[in-house]
Design a protein around this motif. Sequence first.
Motif, mmCIF file in Angstrom:
data_model
loop_
_atom_site.group_PDB
_atom_site.id
_atom_site.type_symbol
_atom_site.label_atom_id
_atom_site.label_comp_id
_atom_site.label_asym_id
_atom_site.label_seq_id
_atom_site.Cartn_x
_atom_site.Cartn_y
_atom_site.Cartn_z
ATOM 1 N N ASP A 181 -0.866 8.180 -6.893
ATOM 2 C CA ASP A 181 -2.061 7.369 -7.095
ATOM 3 C C ASP A 181 -3.325 8.224 -7.120
ATOM 4 N N THR A 182 -3.335 9.301 -6.330
ATOM 5 C CA THR A 182 -4.485 10.208 -6.347
ATOM 6 C C THR A 182 -4.632 10.859 -7.721
ATOM 7 N N LEU A 183 -3.521 11.234 -8.328
ATOM 8 C CA LEU A 183 -3.576 11.807 -9.676
ATOM 9 C C LEU A 183 -4.074 10.775 -10.677
ATOM 10 N N PHE A 228 0.838 -1.190 0.000
ATOM 11 C CA PHE A 228 0.000 0.000 0.000
ATOM 12 C C PHE A 228 0.879 1.248 0.000
ATOM 13 N N TRP A 229 0.295 2.387 0.370
ATOM 14 C CA TRP A 229 1.050 3.638 0.360
ATOM 15 C C TRP A 229 2.010 3.673 1.538
ATOM 16 N N SER A 230 3.273 3.882 1.238
ATOM 17 C CA SER A 230 4.284 3.979 2.286
ATOM 18 C C SER A 230 4.798 5.402 2.460
ATOM 19 N N GLY A 231 4.285 6.329 1.670
ATOM 20 C CA GLY A 231 4.736 7.706 1.767
ATOM 21 C C GLY A 231 3.782 8.641 1.050
ATOM 22 N N LEU A 232 3.994 9.910 1.249
ATOM 23 C CA LEU A 232 3.123 10.925 0.651
ATOM 24 C C LEU A 232 3.250 10.946 -0.866
ATOM 25 N N GLY A 233 4.457 10.670 -1.380
ATOM 26 C CA GLY A 233 4.652 10.691 -2.826
ATOM 27 C C GLY A 233 3.818 9.646 -3.539
ATOM 28 N N GLU A 234 3.806 8.421 -3.009
ATOM 29 C CA GLU A 234 3.007 7.358 -3.617
ATOM 30 C C GLU A 234 1.525 7.687 -3.549
ATOM 31 N N ALA A 235 1.072 8.221 -2.408
ATOM 32 C CA ALA A 235 -0.339 8.579 -2.262
ATOM 33 C C ALA A 235 -0.730 9.674 -3.258
#
Length: 302
Positions: free
Chosen positions: A268-270, A258-265
């Motif tokens: 994926d949001t984009l 899953f998301w391990s940091g703000l960058g990945e989140a």
Amino acid sequence: MSRPLPPQQSILMPRGHNVRALITVLAIMAFLAALALLFSRATSRLSGDWQAQLSNSATVQISLAPLSAENDFETQMDQAAESLQSILGSEAKVTVVQQSQSRELIRPWIGNLELPESLTLPGLITIETAENSNTPNAVLLETQLQQNGIVASVDDHSRWTDQIRGTARLLVFGGTSLLILLLVAGISVNLFATRSAMAAQRSIISVLAQVGATDGFISRLFVGQAGRRSASGAGVGLIIAWALWAVMSLFSSVPELFWSGLGEALNDTLWLFGLWALFVLVCAVAAGLATKRALIRERKRA
């Protein structure tokens, strides 16, 4: 003083035909599509991390000579480690795996069977290279060790890397296929909903045609209606999927997936925003095409 004309979307029935059920179905489809997209991206990230780790590591199995007081396990393994370090250079990290660790590695295959202490397992040495460097060629490394009087078998993990890459491709293909099927289902639902809405609002369409409205004008009305409904339904489904994925990222026992940091989140949001825009676009286009075809058929009958 004349009143201003109402906006175009108010010409059609504001609540439409079974609009709540339609929005619910679209929300469910968007929710499942979002999960398929997030799973595909998570699988791709996890596979990339594993491949990077395996490509920068190798395992060397040392065939030990008969052990003696002068030539014990530690002595032979230290000599092999020094030889490897001299071949690979100072940037590589060479680590000797102790016998107790080797016994733990084979425990899944032997279960609770206790091996005698006199039984010496083959020596293992792990190699970790820098991120931007490649693991040395296994055959070449074995030859260089043999020239130094050390018999060894080198596993560069290429077989495992290929298996991980192949499995990841299958999973991503499955997630992408599911995403496409859900988009097709969304198109089908909008086609059915548009035809039902046209049948329910036949009188409005007839009046518009009598006052000179073109097929393009009428189809744009239904395109706008379908776009607003799909935007609402897809938005609700994607928000729920995003929230569920965020919760699982916080409490999952497998955080790597899953998301391990703000960058990945954020990335994926984009992607989810792009999925929302694509969902709205295909539903609106499907509604427009269905409306034009229906109007052409009606004019031919007339």
